[in-house]
Write a protein that holds these residues in place. Structure first.
Motif: not given
Length: 332
Positions: A156-158, A253-255, A258-260
């Protein structure tokens, strides 16, 4: 009158039969008498009732199997209590339960087996990264080099996401994020080869003689260790406040732009009110099965638990719960 030869022969045969009949009768009578006499003297014993064999105790069968399979180590299984023997049904292939204060082994099963350890590797990655003294607020960038091309696992980490080193440590330990662990290794002084050397050096320092690392994520099945060695790693990790905090956090939660993105702990026991866990790490690849290590307190007593190659999605947690229940009973 003429008498034929055949007639003479017939008469002679009849005479012989008449003369022999009394002797044959006497012989038959004597034989029958002997048989009857022998029958009268035969004592027929009643059929003995077969006694049912006592049902073997489960732990007795375990002792017998262990003694046959491992003659050199069979002695230690003879001291098992019924509760310990029941724990032999744990679904993890290798288990070690030890008191870290006294180093007393409370239970073991294939504790010296060298096996792949999957993402339990990340405990060592975190240990050497923290030990390097790098700034925790330094921003690291996820690149294409962090994409898993060994197992092609999802993340999930882009690519392109920028996070502080502390956040990379957080999600690597808590949610077993592979790209975060890879980024931590790449940004180690000297890069990934250097972090791997540091990990192996730290293993030797801790006395982990049968442990080997080839990369920092645990995706490679060549990252191997034993329950005995991993117990040493867990004790060392427990001394690090950041590892204790990050590995046991229920969520973070990470940013990403603009998405969390909300990450949750990969260990289901963290949410259980009956557990008091100081440090934990889970892991899974096909070669390693389900793995889990814990430093926890059970009725006020510190205990280290190592479960490797557990069969089934929830089996490692089930094994841990079974061990905890046994320890609770043992402390009464």
């Amino acid at each position: 009158m003429k008498i034929s030869f055949l007639a003479v022969v017939g008469v002679a045969a009849m005479l012989l039969a008449v003369l022999a009949a009394p002797a044959l009768a006497r012989s038959a009578k004597a034989g029958a008498h002997a048989v009857a006499k022998s029958v009268r003297h035969v004592q027929v014993k009643p059929k003995a009732r077969l006694k049912a064999k006592p049902k073997a105790r489960p732990w007795a069968r375990l002792e017998k199997r262990k003694a046959a399979a491992e003659p050199a180590t069979a002695a230690r299984y003879r001291t098992f209590s019924p509760q310990q023997a029941k724990m032999a049904a744990l679904r993890s292939s290798a288990v070690l339960i030890v008191d870290p204060a006294t180093r007393q082994v409370l239970y073991q099963k294939n504790a010296g087996a060298v096996m792949p350890i999957a993402s339990v590797t990340k405990l060592m990655t975190a240990l050497v990264v923290i030990g390097a003294g790098q700034a925790l607020d330094e921003v690291l960038t996820v690149t294409d080099a962090d994409v898993d091309r060994l197992k092609y696992s999802s993340s999930r980490l882009r690519v392109g996401t920028r996070l502080a080193r502390s956040q990379m440590l957080h999600i690597a330990l808590m949610s077993s994020e592979n790209r975060a662990a890879s980024a931590l290794g790449r940004h180690y002084p000297g890069g990934t080869p250097a972090v791997v050397r540091a990990m192996n050096a730290k293993a030797r320092e801790l006395g982990m003689q049968r442990t080997r690392f080839v990369e920092p994520t645990g995706l490679s099945s060549l990252n191997v260790s034993t329950p005995e060695d991993l117990a040493r790693l867990v004790v060392a990790a427990q001394r690090q406040p950041l590892i204790r905090r990050y590995s046991t956090d229920p969520g973070h939660t990470i940013a990403q732009g603009r998405q969390a993105t909300l990450y949750r702990n990969s260990n289901r026991l963290i949410a259980s009110p009956g557990w008091h866990i100081g440090t934990q790490k889970t892991g899974y690849i096909a070669e390693a099965g389900r793995c889990m290590v814990l430093h926890a307190k059970v009725r006020g007593r510190a205990v280290v638990m190592v479960f490797l190659d557990s069969h089934g999605k929830f089996s490692r947690a089930s094994d841990a719960n079974q061990v905890r229940a046994w320890l609770v009973r043992a402390r009464r």
